[in-house]
Design a protein around this motif. Structure first.
Motif, PDB file in Angstrom:
ATOM      1  N   ILE A  94      34.986  51.336  38.384  1.00  0.00           N
ATOM      2  CA  ILE A  94      33.928  52.305  38.090  1.00  0.00           C
ATOM      3  C   ILE A  94      34.360  53.721  38.447  1.00  0.00           C
ATOM      4  O   ILE A  94      34.159  54.652  37.674  1.00  0.00           O
ATOM      5  CB  ILE A  94      32.630  51.933  38.846  1.00  0.00           C
ATOM      6  N   VAL A  95      34.950  53.915  39.631  1.00  0.00           N
ATOM      7  CA  VAL A  95      35.342  55.244  40.120  1.00  0.00           C
ATOM      8  C   VAL A  95      36.837  55.196  40.463  1.00  0.00           C
ATOM      9  O   VAL A  95      37.198  55.029  41.618  1.00  0.00           O
ATOM     10  CB  VAL A  95      34.529  55.643  41.372  1.00  0.00           C
ATOM     11  N   PRO A  96      37.724  55.351  39.479  1.00  0.00           N
ATOM     12  CA  PRO A  96      39.146  55.122  39.726  1.00  0.00           C
ATOM     13  C   PRO A  96      39.867  56.176  40.562  1.00  0.00           C
ATOM     14  O   PRO A  96      40.980  55.944  40.980  1.00  0.00           O
ATOM     15  CB  PRO A  96      39.734  55.071  38.320  1.00  0.00           C
ATOM     16  N   ALA A  97      39.291  57.323  40.856  1.00  0.00           N
ATOM     17  CA  ALA A  97      40.045  58.385  41.524  1.00  0.00           C
ATOM     18  C   ALA A  97      39.682  58.591  42.999  1.00  0.00           C
ATOM     19  O   ALA A  97      40.200  59.482  43.624  1.00  0.00           O
ATOM     20  CB  ALA A  97      39.864  59.690  40.769  1.00  0.00           C
ATOM     21  N   SER A  98      38.797  57.812  43.565  1.00  0.00           N
ATOM     22  CA  SER A  98      38.373  58.016  44.945  1.00  0.00           C
ATOM     23  C   SER A  98      39.193  57.142  45.893  1.00  0.00           C
ATOM     24  O   SER A  98      38.747  56.087  46.347  1.00  0.00           O
ATOM     25  CB  SER A  98      36.882  57.692  45.081  1.00  0.00           C
ATOM     26  N   TYR A  99      40.389  57.600  46.219  1.00  0.00           N
ATOM     27  CA  TYR A  99      41.315  56.780  46.993  1.00  0.00           C
ATOM     28  C   TYR A  99      41.033  56.783  48.488  1.00  0.00           C
ATOM     29  O   TYR A  99      41.406  55.847  49.180  1.00  0.00           O
ATOM     30  CB  TYR A  99      42.759  57.208  46.726  1.00  0.00           C
ATOM     31  N   PHE A 100      40.370  57.819  48.993  1.00  0.00           N
ATOM     32  CA  PHE A 100      40.094  57.834  50.430  1.00  0.00           C
ATOM     33  C   PHE A 100      39.109  56.734  50.808  1.00  0.00           C
ATOM     34  O   PHE A 100      39.301  56.031  51.802  1.00  0.00           O
ATOM     35  CB  PHE A 100      39.565  59.198  50.887  1.00  0.00           C
ATOM     36  N   LEU A 101      38.071  56.550  50.013  1.00  0.00           N
ATOM     37  CA  LEU A 101      37.118  55.466  50.286  1.00  0.00           C
ATOM     38  C   LEU A 101      37.780  54.103  50.121  1.00  0.00           C
ATOM     39  O   LEU A 101      37.507  53.182  50.898  1.00  0.00           O
ATOM     40  CB  LEU A 101      35.899  55.588  49.382  1.00  0.00           C
ATOM     41  N   LEU A 102      38.656  53.980  49.137  1.00  0.00           N
ATOM     42  CA  LEU A 102      39.392  52.723  48.983  1.00  0.00           C
ATOM     43  C   LEU A 102      40.309  52.482  50.177  1.00  0.00           C
ATOM     44  O   LEU A 102      40.465  51.351  50.629  1.00  0.00           O
ATOM     45  CB  LEU A 102      40.216  52.744  47.697  1.00  0.00           C
ATOM     46  N   PHE A 103      40.913  53.548  50.697  1.00  0.00           N
ATOM     47  CA  PHE A 103      41.765  53.409  51.876  1.00  0.00           C
ATOM     48  C   PHE A 103      40.973  52.861  53.059  1.00  0.00           C
ATOM     49  O   PHE A 103      41.394  51.912  53.718  1.00  0.00           O
ATOM     50  CB  PHE A 103      42.393  54.758  52.244  1.00  0.00           C
ATOM     51  N   LEU A 104      39.799  53.448  53.333  1.00  0.00           N
ATOM     52  CA  LEU A 104      38.973  52.967  54.446  1.00  0.00           C
ATOM     53  C   LEU A 104      38.538  51.521  54.222  1.00  0.00           C
ATOM     54  O   LEU A 104      38.571  50.700  55.145  1.00  0.00           O
ATOM     55  CB  LEU A 104      37.750  53.869  54.623  1.00  0.00           C
ATOM     56  N   HIS A 105      38.137  51.218  53.018  1.00  0.00           N
ATOM     57  CA  HIS A 105      37.695  49.871  52.674  1.00  0.00           C
ATOM     58  C   HIS A 105      38.833  48.870  52.823  1.00  0.00           C
ATOM     59  O   HIS A 105      38.667  47.793  53.416  1.00  0.00           O
ATOM     60  CB  HIS A 105      37.157  49.880  51.245  1.00  0.00           C
ATOM     61  N   ASP A 106      40.000  49.205  52.284  1.00  0.00           N
ATOM     62  CA  ASP A 106      41.159  48.316  52.371  1.00  0.00           C
ATOM     63  C   ASP A 106      41.609  48.127  53.815  1.00  0.00           C
ATOM     64  O   ASP A 106      41.991  47.027  54.214  1.00  0.00           O
ATOM     65  CB  ASP A 106      42.325  48.860  51.544  1.00  0.00           C
ATOM     66  N   LEU A 107      41.565  49.194  54.593  1.00  0.00           N
ATOM     67  CA  LEU A 107      41.964  49.111  56.002  1.00  0.00           C
ATOM     68  C   LEU A 107      41.036  48.170  56.773  1.00  0.00           C
ATOM     69  O   LEU A 107      41.493  47.325  57.546  1.00  0.00           O
ATOM     70  CB  LEU A 107      41.971  50.504  56.635  1.00  0.00           C
ATOM     71  N   PHE A 108      39.738  48.293  56.555  1.00  0.00           N
ATOM     72  CA  PHE A 108      38.769  47.416  57.218  1.00  0.00           C
ATOM     73  C   PHE A 108      38.980  45.954  56.809  1.00  0.00           C
ATOM     74  O   PHE A 108      39.030  45.064  57.657  1.00  0.00           O
ATOM     75  CB  PHE A 108      37.342  47.864  56.889  1.00  0.00           C
ATOM     76  N   THR A 109      39.117  45.726  55.508  1.00  0.00           N
ATOM     77  CA  THR A 109      39.286  44.359  55.001  1.00  0.00           C
ATOM     78  C   THR A 109      40.579  43.742  55.518  1.00  0.00           C
ATOM     79  O   THR A 109      40.602  42.584  55.946  1.00  0.00           O
ATOM     80  CB  THR A 109      39.259  44.363  53.460  1.00  0.00           C
ATOM     81  N   MET A 110      41.650  44.528  55.492  1.00  0.00           N
ATOM     82  CA  MET A 110      42.941  44.033  55.971  1.00  0.00           C
ATOM     83  C   MET A 110      42.871  43.697  57.463  1.00  0.00           C
ATOM     84  O   MET A 110      43.391  42.670  57.902  1.00  0.00           O
ATOM     85  CB  MET A 110      44.020  45.089  55.727  1.00  0.00           C
TER      86      MET A 110
END
Length: 180
Positions: A94-110
């Motif tokens: 849906i929002v392909p350019a928001s990498y900072f939120l993906l970084f936080l999300h991926d870090l938490f999940t990992m």
């Protein structure tokens, strides 16, 4: 050079990169997320179905994941990682350019998945090798089927962790690039 002319530096933001590179990057992110979801779900299924029943000297013994709080947490961490990865996949679409939120999300999940893997690895190690210093016996000689399924589940989960680690590194590096 006149003072009114600005020095121009090459831009490395994602929106200045070739479209072909951006599409490949986007497809790689999608594939890694799908792979992380699939391996975490597979690890969940294997741990939830791991059980073995033995009768030794007329006494019945059971080995199940639900008898260990570490294995229960491991199963929960894999389910949560699958769900969170699915959410991040939908967010990426849906929002392909928001990498900072993906970084936080991926870090938490990992981090959550790594905690579950560490707990299962510690208990699995004691189950396989025991601990002579405190009198814990190894049980995998008697419960081989159960131990092999737990080992397979932990290996699948570590593979999911590696996918999430790569995604975290990618998201972190892309979130550092600011749009002008």
């Amino acid at each position: 050079m006149e003072s009114s002319q600005a020095i121009k530096f090459p831009q490395s933001q994602p929106h200045h990169q070739p479209l072909k590179y951006q599409k490949r990057f986007h497809v790689a992110q999608i594939c890694l997320r799908i792979l992380a979801i699939a391996t975490a779900l597979a690890a969940t299924w294997v741990i939830l179905t791991s059980k073995q029943h033995l009768v030794i000297f007329g006494i019945p013994f059971d080995a199940r994941y639900s008898y260990s709080s570490a294995f229960k947490f491991f199963a929960f961490a894999n389910v949560a990682a699958s769900a969170f990865s699915l959410l991040s996949l939908l967010y990426l679409l849906i929002v392909p350019a928001s990498y900072f939120l993906l970084f936080l999300h991926d870090l938490f999940t990992m981090s959550l998945l790594l905690a579950g893997c560490a707990a299962a690895t510690a208990v699995g190690y004691i189950g396989r090798y025991g601990n002579e210093h405190i009198g814990w016996m190894a049980i995998c000689e008697q419960f081989g089927k159960f131990c092999n399924k737990v080992t397979a589940s932990v290996m699948l989960s570590y593979f999911s962790f590696l996918c999430l680690l790569v995604l975290t590194i990618i998201s972190a590096s892309r979130s550092r690039q600011f749009h002008a």
